[in-house]
Design a protein around this motif. Sequence first.
Motif, short mmCIF file in Angstrom:
data_model
loop_
_atom_site.label_atom_id
_atom_site.label_comp_id
_atom_site.label_asym_id
_atom_site.label_seq_id
_atom_site.Cartn_x
_atom_site.Cartn_y
_atom_site.Cartn_z
N ALA A 36 24.87 38.34 55.83
CA ALA A 36 25.48 39.55 55.29
C ALA A 36 26.06 40.42 56.39
CB ALA A 36 24.50 40.35 54.44
N GLY A 37 26.41 39.82 57.49
CA GLY A 37 27.04 40.56 58.58
C GLY A 37 28.38 39.96 58.92
N LEU A 38 29.42 40.76 58.85
CA LEU A 38 30.75 40.30 59.21
C LEU A 38 31.12 40.84 60.59
CD1 LEU A 38 32.76 40.77 55.91
CD2 LEU A 38 32.01 38.64 56.93
N ASN A 39 31.86 40.05 61.32
CA ASN A 39 32.36 40.47 62.62
C ASN A 39 33.87 40.65 62.48
OD1 ASN A 39 33.04 40.88 65.25
ND2 ASN A 39 32.05 39.03 66.04
N PRO A 40 34.32 41.87 62.17
CA PRO A 40 35.75 42.08 61.94
C PRO A 40 36.62 41.79 63.16
CG PRO A 40 34.50 44.10 61.52
CD PRO A 40 33.55 43.08 62.00
N ALA A 41 36.11 42.02 64.35
CA ALA A 41 36.90 41.76 65.55
C ALA A 41 37.20 40.26 65.67
CB ALA A 41 36.15 42.24 66.79
N PHE A 42 36.23 39.43 65.38
CA PHE A 42 36.44 37.98 65.42
C PHE A 42 37.48 37.55 64.38
CE2 PHE A 42 35.23 33.84 63.56
CZ PHE A 42 35.49 33.03 64.65
N LEU A 43 37.39 38.11 63.18
CA LEU A 43 38.34 37.75 62.13
C LEU A 43 39.76 38.19 62.48
CD1 LEU A 43 36.16 38.58 59.01
CD2 LEU A 43 36.63 36.33 60.00
N VAL A 44 39.90 39.33 63.12
CA VAL A 44 41.22 39.81 63.55
C VAL A 44 41.80 38.89 64.63
CG1 VAL A 44 42.43 41.67 64.74
CG2 VAL A 44 40.88 42.19 62.88
N VAL A 45 40.96 38.49 65.57
CA VAL A 45 41.42 37.58 66.63
C VAL A 45 41.86 36.25 66.03
CG1 VAL A 45 40.64 36.24 68.63
CG2 VAL A 45 40.09 38.66 68.47
N VAL A 46 41.11 35.74 65.08
CA VAL A 46 41.50 34.49 64.42
C VAL A 46 42.80 34.67 63.65
CG1 VAL A 46 40.86 32.85 62.61
CG2 VAL A 46 39.17 33.55 64.30
N ALA A 47 42.95 35.79 62.96
CA ALA A 47 44.16 36.04 62.18
C ALA A 47 45.40 36.16 63.06
CB ALA A 47 44.00 37.32 61.35
N VAL A 48 45.23 36.59 64.30
CA VAL A 48 46.37 36.72 65.22
C VAL A 48 46.66 35.40 65.93
CG1 VAL A 48 47.15 37.87 67.32
CG2 VAL A 48 46.07 39.19 65.51
N THR A 49 45.63 34.72 66.37
CA THR A 49 45.84 33.52 67.19
C THR A 49 46.10 32.26 66.37
OG1 THR A 49 43.46 33.13 67.35
CG2 THR A 49 44.49 34.39 69.13
N PHE A 50 45.60 32.17 65.16
CA PHE A 50 45.77 30.95 64.37
C PHE A 50 47.24 30.61 64.12
CE2 PHE A 50 46.14 28.65 60.36
CZ PHE A 50 45.42 27.51 60.67
N PRO A 51 48.07 31.57 63.67
CA PRO A 51 49.49 31.21 63.47
C PRO A 51 50.19 30.81 64.77
CG PRO A 51 49.00 33.31 62.43
CD PRO A 51 47.81 32.92 63.23
N ALA A 52 49.84 31.45 65.87
CA ALA A 52 50.48 31.12 67.14
C ALA A 52 50.14 29.69 67.56
CB ALA A 52 50.04 32.11 68.22
N PHE A 53 48.88 29.33 67.50
CA PHE A 53 48.48 27.99 67.91
C PHE A 53 48.96 26.93 66.93
CE2 PHE A 53 45.35 30.24 70.58
CZ PHE A 53 45.70 29.66 71.79
N SER A 54 48.98 27.24 65.64
CA SER A 54 49.48 26.25 64.69
C SER A 54 50.98 26.03 64.88
CB SER A 54 49.15 26.65 63.26
OG SER A 54 49.74 27.87 62.92
N TYR A 55 51.73 27.07 65.26
CA TYR A 55 53.15 26.90 65.55
C TYR A 55 53.34 26.06 66.81
CZ TYR A 55 58.06 27.75 66.39
OH TYR A 55 59.40 27.58 66.60
N LEU A 56 52.52 26.29 67.84
CA LEU A 56 52.63 25.49 69.05
C LEU A 56 52.33 24.02 68.77
CD1 LEU A 56 50.99 27.83 71.71
CD2 LEU A 56 53.40 27.23 71.47
N ILE A 57 51.37 23.75 67.93
CA ILE A 57 51.08 22.37 67.55
C ILE A 57 52.26 21.76 66.80
CG2 ILE A 57 49.59 20.94 66.08
CD1 ILE A 57 47.28 22.84 66.87
N ALA A 58 52.90 22.55 65.94
CA ALA A 58 54.07 22.06 65.22
C ALA A 58 55.22 21.77 66.17
CB ALA A 58 54.49 23.07 64.16
#
Length: 69
Positions: A36-58
Amino acid sequence: MRFPTPPLSEYALNTAVVVLTLAVLQYTGWLSADPAGLNPAFLVVVAVTFPAFSYLIAVVGANVWPSAE
């Protein structure tokens, strides 16, 4: 060098699915010792970096396998 041009909605949908999945796993305690504990900072980092890395893989995939499009 070839650059893929997938629709931005595809990146947004994939990012939302990944972030929501991680949020559920954090909330239920699968990713941390504190349920029952969320880490919002981690989720924000994932939300920012995931599209960038998935585009680089593409980009790599489009240049390694030219007919992958």
